[in-house]
Scaffold this motif. Structure first.
Motif, PDB file in Angstrom:
ATOM      1  N   ASN A  47       0.840  -1.197   0.000  1.00 55.61           N
ATOM      2  CA  ASN A  47       0.000   0.000   0.000  1.00 55.61           C
ATOM      3  C   ASN A  47       0.872   1.243   0.000  1.00 55.61           C
ATOM      4  OD1 ASN A  47      -2.517  -1.332   0.046  1.00 55.61           O
ATOM      5  ND2 ASN A  47      -2.244  -1.745   2.223  1.00 55.61           N
ATOM      6  N   TRP A  48       0.452   2.218  -0.810  1.00 59.01           N
ATOM      7  CA  TRP A  48       1.206   3.449  -0.995  1.00 59.01           C
ATOM      8  C   TRP A  48       0.284   4.646  -0.804  1.00 59.01           C
ATOM      9  CZ3 TRP A  48       6.426   3.275  -2.052  1.00 59.01           C
ATOM     10  CH2 TRP A  48       6.940   2.019  -2.387  1.00 59.01           C
ATOM     11  N   LYS A  49       0.806   5.706  -0.191  1.00 58.31           N
ATOM     12  CA  LYS A  49       0.087   6.974  -0.047  1.00 58.31           C
ATOM     13  C   LYS A  49       0.462   7.821  -1.259  1.00 58.31           C
ATOM     14  CE  LYS A  49      -1.969   8.313   3.112  1.00 58.31           C
ATOM     15  NZ  LYS A  49      -3.367   8.215   3.458  1.00 58.31           N
ATOM     16  N   THR A  50      -0.549   8.169  -2.069  1.00 58.09           N
ATOM     17  CA  THR A  50      -0.307   8.975  -3.265  1.00 58.09           C
ATOM     18  C   THR A  50      -0.103  10.429  -2.877  1.00 58.09           C
ATOM     19  OG1 THR A  50      -2.608   9.514  -3.706  1.00 58.09           O
ATOM     20  CG2 THR A  50      -1.800   7.414  -4.602  1.00 58.09           C
ATOM     21  N   GLN A  51       0.343  11.217  -3.828  1.00 54.51           N
ATOM     22  CA  GLN A  51       0.581  12.629  -3.571  1.00 54.51           C
ATOM     23  C   GLN A  51      -0.709  13.364  -3.220  1.00 54.51           C
ATOM     24  OE1 GLN A  51       3.903  14.079  -5.840  1.00 54.51           O
ATOM     25  NE2 GLN A  51       2.822  15.996  -6.169  1.00 54.51           N
ATOM     26  N   SER A  52      -1.855  12.858  -3.725  1.00 54.14           N
ATOM     27  CA  SER A  52      -3.146  13.495  -3.426  1.00 54.14           C
ATOM     28  C   SER A  52      -3.710  13.056  -2.074  1.00 54.14           C
ATOM     29  CB  SER A  52      -4.154  13.173  -4.527  1.00 54.14           C
ATOM     30  OG  SER A  52      -4.483  11.798  -4.500  1.00 54.14           O
ATOM     31  N   ALA A 106      -4.629   9.809  -1.325  1.00 56.97           N
ATOM     32  CA  ALA A 106      -5.343   8.534  -1.438  1.00 56.97           C
ATOM     33  C   ALA A 106      -4.375   7.380  -1.201  1.00 56.97           C
ATOM     34  CB  ALA A 106      -5.973   8.404  -2.826  1.00 56.97           C
ATOM     35  N   THR A 107      -4.931   6.209  -0.928  1.00 57.66           N
ATOM     36  CA  THR A 107      -4.120   5.007  -0.777  1.00 57.66           C
ATOM     37  C   THR A 107      -4.258   4.168  -2.045  1.00 57.66           C
ATOM     38  OG1 THR A 107      -4.424   4.974   1.613  1.00 57.66           O
ATOM     39  CG2 THR A 107      -3.764   2.904   0.580  1.00 57.66           C
ATOM     40  N   ALA A 108      -3.112   3.746  -2.589  1.00 58.76           N
ATOM     41  CA  ALA A 108      -3.096   2.887  -3.777  1.00 58.76           C
ATOM     42  C   ALA A 108      -2.441   1.568  -3.386  1.00 58.76           C
ATOM     43  CB  ALA A 108      -2.324   3.542  -4.907  1.00 58.76           C
ATOM     44  N   ALA A 109      -3.006   0.470  -3.871  1.00 59.21           N
ATOM     45  CA  ALA A 109      -2.438  -0.851  -3.614  1.00 59.21           C
ATOM     46  C   ALA A 109      -1.786  -1.355  -4.892  1.00 59.21           C
ATOM     47  CB  ALA A 109      -3.521  -1.821  -3.170  1.00 59.21           C
ATOM     48  N   LYS A 169      -7.397   2.437  -3.369  1.00 59.17           N
ATOM     49  CA  LYS A 169      -8.140   1.837  -2.256  1.00 59.17           C
ATOM     50  C   LYS A 169      -8.938   2.861  -1.463  1.00 59.17           C
ATOM     51  CE  LYS A 169      -6.937  -2.403  -2.743  1.00 59.17           C
ATOM     52  NZ  LYS A 169      -7.939  -3.373  -3.106  1.00 59.17           N
ATOM     53  N   SER A 170      -8.618   4.137  -1.618  1.00 58.06           N
ATOM     54  CA  SER A 170      -9.356   5.173  -0.898  1.00 58.06           C
ATOM     55  C   SER A 170      -9.464   6.405  -1.781  1.00 58.06           C
ATOM     56  CB  SER A 170      -8.665   5.520   0.425  1.00 58.06           C
ATOM     57  OG  SER A 170      -7.446   6.193   0.183  1.00 58.06           O
ATOM     58  N   GLY A 171     -10.230   7.366  -1.312  1.00 59.01           N
ATOM     59  CA  GLY A 171     -10.387   8.602  -2.067  1.00 59.01           C
ATOM     60  C   GLY A 171     -11.569   8.543  -3.028  1.00 59.01           C
ATOM     61  N   LYS A 172     -11.678   9.551  -3.822  1.00 58.87           N
ATOM     62  CA  LYS A 172     -12.794   9.736  -4.752  1.00 58.87           C
ATOM     63  C   LYS A 172     -12.935   8.591  -5.767  1.00 58.87           C
ATOM     64  CE  LYS A 172     -14.353  13.252  -8.059  1.00 58.87           C
ATOM     65  NZ  LYS A 172     -14.012  14.558  -8.643  1.00 58.87           N
ATOM     66  N   GLN A 224       4.991  12.257  -9.767  1.00 53.71           N
ATOM     67  CA  GLN A 224       4.687  12.451  -8.348  1.00 53.71           C
ATOM     68  C   GLN A 224       5.373  11.348  -7.565  1.00 53.71           C
ATOM     69  OE1 GLN A 224       0.446  10.930  -7.290  1.00 53.71           O
ATOM     70  NE2 GLN A 224       0.154  12.406  -8.922  1.00 53.71           N
ATOM     71  N   THR A 225       5.575  11.605  -6.292  1.00 52.39           N
ATOM     72  CA  THR A 225       6.246  10.641  -5.426  1.00 52.39           C
ATOM     73  C   THR A 225       5.249  10.095  -4.426  1.00 52.39           C
ATOM     74  OG1 THR A 225       8.342  11.802  -5.686  1.00 52.39           O
ATOM     75  CG2 THR A 225       8.149  10.282  -3.822  1.00 52.39           C
ATOM     76  N   TRP A 226       5.196   8.765  -4.331  1.00 54.22           N
ATOM     77  CA  TRP A 226       4.335   8.087  -3.384  1.00 54.22           C
ATOM     78  C   TRP A 226       5.183   7.572  -2.229  1.00 54.22           C
ATOM     79  CZ3 TRP A 226       0.793   4.451  -6.763  1.00 54.22           C
ATOM     80  CH2 TRP A 226       0.046   5.223  -7.642  1.00 54.22           C
ATOM     81  N   ARG A 227       4.578   7.435  -1.062  1.00 53.57           N
ATOM     82  CA  ARG A 227       5.250   6.932   0.142  1.00 53.57           C
ATOM     83  C   ARG A 227       4.661   5.592   0.565  1.00 53.57           C
ATOM     84  NH1 ARG A 227       9.265   9.864  -0.482  1.00 53.57           N
ATOM     85  NH2 ARG A 227       9.027  12.091  -0.275  1.00 53.57           N
ATOM     86  N   LYS A 228       5.512   4.655   0.931  1.00 54.99           N
ATOM     87  CA  LYS A 228       5.075   3.319   1.372  1.00 54.99           C
ATOM     88  C   LYS A 228       4.392   3.443   2.729  1.00 54.99           C
ATOM     89  CE  LYS A 228       5.664  -1.299   0.878  1.00 54.99           C
ATOM     90  NZ  LYS A 228       5.956  -2.162  -0.213  1.00 54.99           N
ATOM     91  N   LEU A 229       3.263   2.746   2.877  1.00 53.05           N
ATOM     92  CA  LEU A 229       2.551   2.722   4.159  1.00 53.05           C
ATOM     93  C   LEU A 229       2.973   1.526   4.974  1.00 53.05           C
ATOM     94  CD1 LEU A 229      -1.036   3.729   3.016  1.00 53.05           C
ATOM     95  CD2 LEU A 229       0.674   5.141   4.117  1.00 53.05           C
TER      96      LEU A 229
END
Length: 114
Positions: free
Chosen positions: A27-32, A34-37, A50-53, A109-114
């Motif tokens: 799981n990654w936290k996107t720059q916006s 949201a969480t992306a898997a 996985k989250s957000g709009k 954009q840079t994503w961060r690992k959750l």
């Protein structure tokens, strides 16, 4: 005795499977925000919000293209446009970029690992 040995073997195999997972998976936290898997295996990966709009939307697919480098396609969930995409993993950071016109115009954009 056999039951204990079977349980120990099963636990070892489960832990070994987790150790073999590609570092991009998870799981990654996107720059916006949201969480992306990112999931997959065998060098092919799928990206799902996985989250957000746009939760539940598949926004890309990547294939391993070198040490901590990935290439494929990325879809902008706002416009539904798909771009040639690349990703580069460095520690707990994943730099994502999508390009058009053969790489003349790119957005990253840079994503961060959750």
């Amino acid at each position: 005795m056999f039951r204990k040995a079977s349980l120990a073997l099963a636990a070892t195999l489960i832990m070994a499977g987790a150790a073999w997972a590609d570092p991009i998976e998870g799981n990654w936290k996107t720059q916006s925000g949201a969480t992306a898997a990112i999931s997959g295996g065998g060098g092919a990966f799928s990206i799902t919000l996985k989250s957000g709009k746009f939760a539940g939307k598949n926004i890309g697919s990547l294939r391993a293209s070198g040490a901590n480098k990935y290439a494929g396609s990325i879809t902008d969930p706002e416009t539904d446009k798909t771009y040639a995409g690349k990703a580069s993993l460095s520690g707990a950071s994943l730099k994502m970029s999508g390009c058009v016109l053969g790489g003349l115009i790119c957005k990253s954009q840079t994503w961060r690992k959750l």
